[in-house]
Design an enzyme around this catalytic site. Structure first.
Site, mmCIF file in Angstrom:
data_model
loop_
_atom_site.group_PDB
_atom_site.id
_atom_site.type_symbol
_atom_site.label_atom_id
_atom_site.label_comp_id
_atom_site.label_asym_id
_atom_site.label_seq_id
_atom_site.Cartn_x
_atom_site.Cartn_y
_atom_site.Cartn_z
ATOM 1 N N GLY A 167 48.943 -7.737 42.686
ATOM 2 C CA GLY A 167 49.404 -8.199 41.379
ATOM 3 C C GLY A 167 48.511 -9.298 40.835
ATOM 4 O O GLY A 167 48.192 -9.352 39.647
ATOM 5 N N ARG B 258 43.928 -12.845 43.989
ATOM 6 C CA ARG B 258 44.027 -12.240 45.316
ATOM 7 C C ARG B 258 43.056 -11.062 45.422
ATOM 8 O O ARG B 258 42.540 -10.774 46.497
ATOM 9 C CB ARG B 258 45.455 -11.810 45.641
ATOM 10 C CG ARG B 258 45.576 -11.486 47.110
ATOM 11 C CD ARG B 258 46.992 -11.479 47.630
ATOM 12 N NE ARG B 258 47.653 -12.732 47.412
ATOM 13 C CZ ARG B 258 48.934 -12.845 47.077
ATOM 14 N NH1 ARG B 258 49.668 -11.776 46.928
ATOM 15 N NH2 ARG B 258 49.472 -14.026 46.903
ATOM 16 N N ARG C 95 40.737 -9.859 30.071
ATOM 17 C CA ARG C 95 42.001 -10.611 30.181
ATOM 18 C C ARG C 95 42.127 -11.351 31.517
ATOM 19 O O ARG C 95 43.236 -11.652 31.964
ATOM 20 C CB ARG C 95 43.213 -9.685 30.005
ATOM 21 C CG ARG C 95 43.367 -9.199 28.588
ATOM 22 C CD ARG C 95 44.503 -8.221 28.444
ATOM 23 N NE ARG C 95 44.563 -7.763 27.073
ATOM 24 C CZ ARG C 95 45.557 -8.058 26.222
ATOM 25 N NH1 ARG C 95 46.561 -8.794 26.610
ATOM 26 N NH2 ARG C 95 45.531 -7.607 24.994
ATOM 27 N N ARG D 75 49.228 -0.238 46.240
ATOM 28 C CA ARG D 75 49.645 -1.588 45.855
ATOM 29 C C ARG D 75 49.686 -2.455 47.101
ATOM 30 O O ARG D 75 50.243 -2.061 48.131
ATOM 31 C CB ARG D 75 51.030 -1.548 45.192
ATOM 32 C CG ARG D 75 51.686 -2.896 45.123
ATOM 33 C CD ARG D 75 52.804 -3.006 44.135
ATOM 34 N NE ARG D 75 53.681 -4.120 44.421
ATOM 35 C CZ ARG D 75 53.363 -5.413 44.299
ATOM 36 N NH1 ARG D 75 52.161 -5.776 43.871
ATOM 37 N NH2 ARG D 75 54.233 -6.360 44.599
ATOM 38 N N SER E 222 53.379 -8.932 47.411
ATOM 39 C CA SER E 222 54.434 -9.638 48.132
ATOM 40 C C SER E 222 55.776 -9.072 47.690
ATOM 41 O O SER E 222 55.892 -8.409 46.651
ATOM 42 C CB SER E 222 54.352 -11.131 47.845
ATOM 43 O OG SER E 222 54.465 -11.353 46.463
ATOM 44 N N ASP F 189 59.225 -14.117 50.781
ATOM 45 C CA ASP F 189 60.422 -14.951 50.650
ATOM 46 C C ASP F 189 61.625 -14.082 51.001
ATOM 47 O O ASP F 189 61.483 -12.868 51.138
ATOM 48 C CB ASP F 189 60.541 -15.517 49.226
ATOM 49 C CG ASP F 189 60.475 -14.438 48.163
ATOM 50 O OD1 ASP F 189 59.365 -14.172 47.668
ATOM 51 O OD2 ASP F 189 61.517 -13.838 47.852
ATOM 52 N N ARG G 127 50.221 -17.827 54.165
ATOM 53 C CA ARG G 127 50.222 -16.609 53.356
ATOM 54 C C ARG G 127 48.986 -15.765 53.635
ATOM 55 O O ARG G 127 49.058 -14.554 53.716
ATOM 56 C CB ARG G 127 50.279 -16.956 51.860
ATOM 57 C CG ARG G 127 51.626 -17.477 51.444
ATOM 58 C CD ARG G 127 51.575 -17.983 50.030
ATOM 59 N NE ARG G 127 51.793 -16.922 49.062
ATOM 60 C CZ ARG G 127 52.936 -16.736 48.413
ATOM 61 N NH1 ARG G 127 53.961 -17.495 48.651
ATOM 62 N NH2 ARG G 127 53.054 -15.767 47.535
#
Ligand code: HPA
Length: 234
Positions: free
Chosen positions: A20, A24, A43, A87, A90, A204, A217
């Site tokens: 996403g 990353r 963008r 994909r 998280s 989470d 992470r």
């Protein structure tokens, strides 16, 4: 070049990993690929193409939520003829046995709606992962000794949720985790005959309120990227 991806057709590989977060994508390309080259900056939604174990792979940010994922996946499939879309992201854990840092392979992705919902009218389409990718990802995770779960996830339209009753129903029906993109990716892959999978790290937890500290992470996200690359090229 498309409206949202400023790359030439041959700049993009047949296999695309989609985090996403565009930063990353940059981190994953710098960490896992050799000879990585930035192929998109439109963008700020960064994309990179490089090599992994002799295979060409693109890592392209999808943005957050299904409308954004829909834009990038549509263009990658229809204009760049991408065959495999994974994909990497998280998710929030939704079951007691699913722990923070575990990896979820999303066999199905339930939703209230996706950008594709209008074409289905009264039909509740069941967005499903490609079995070949899922199978290979599971074996890669087991080999790496990663705590992995395979099952249904929930692709939500909201991060700041005002419908706790929906989460409860998902939990009651065995849904493992919540994220915001996979259902639309699976739906587009089904429509155009491509392979798709969601590999998610639990960052989470909805039941415990626990969240992965920033310094931990990276290692967990690294496992997820190794699993995704192994699944794509095994
Ligand atoms: N909700 C939705 N998407 C998410 C979450 C969450 O709790 N965690 C990571 N992605």
């Amino acid at each position: 070049m498309t409206i949202h991806i400023g790359a030439n057709k041959d700049d993009i590989a047949d296999v695309v990993l989609m985090p996403g977060d565009p930063y990353r994508a940059k981190w994953a390309a710098e960490t896992f690929l050799t000879g990585a080259k930035c192929i998109n900056e439109v963008r700020g939604m960064l994309g990179f193409t490089g090599d992994w174990n002799g295979h060409r792979v693109t890592i392209q940010g999808s943005g957050m939520g299904m409308p954004s994922m829909s834009i990038y996946a549509n263009e990658l499939i229809k204009d760049f003829d991408v065959q495999t879309l994974i994909r990497i992201g998280s998710c929030g854990g939704m079951q007691g046995h699913v722990k923070v840092r575990d990896v979820i392979l999303a066999q199905t992705a339930s939703t209230v709606a996706t950008p594709s919902s209008t074409i289905f009218k009264e039909l509740n389409f069941a967005p499903t992962a490609d079995f070949g990718l899922l199978h290979k990802a599971f074996h890669a995770a087991e080999k790496m000794d990663v705590d992995v779960h395979v099952g249904g996830i929930y692709s939500s339209d909201t991060f700041y949720d005002e419908r706790p009753d929906l989460n409860k129903e998902m939990q009651r029906h065995g849904i493992l985790g919540v994220e915001m993109e996979a259902a639309e990716l699976y739906t587009l892959a089904a429509r155009y005959g491509r392979r798709a999978l969601g590999v998610m790290t639990v960052s989470d937890h909805l039941l415990t309120g626990e969240a992965l500290p920033a310094d931990q992470r990276e290692r967990s996200f690294g496992d997820m990227i190794d699993i995704a690359l192994s699944a794509a090229f095994a």
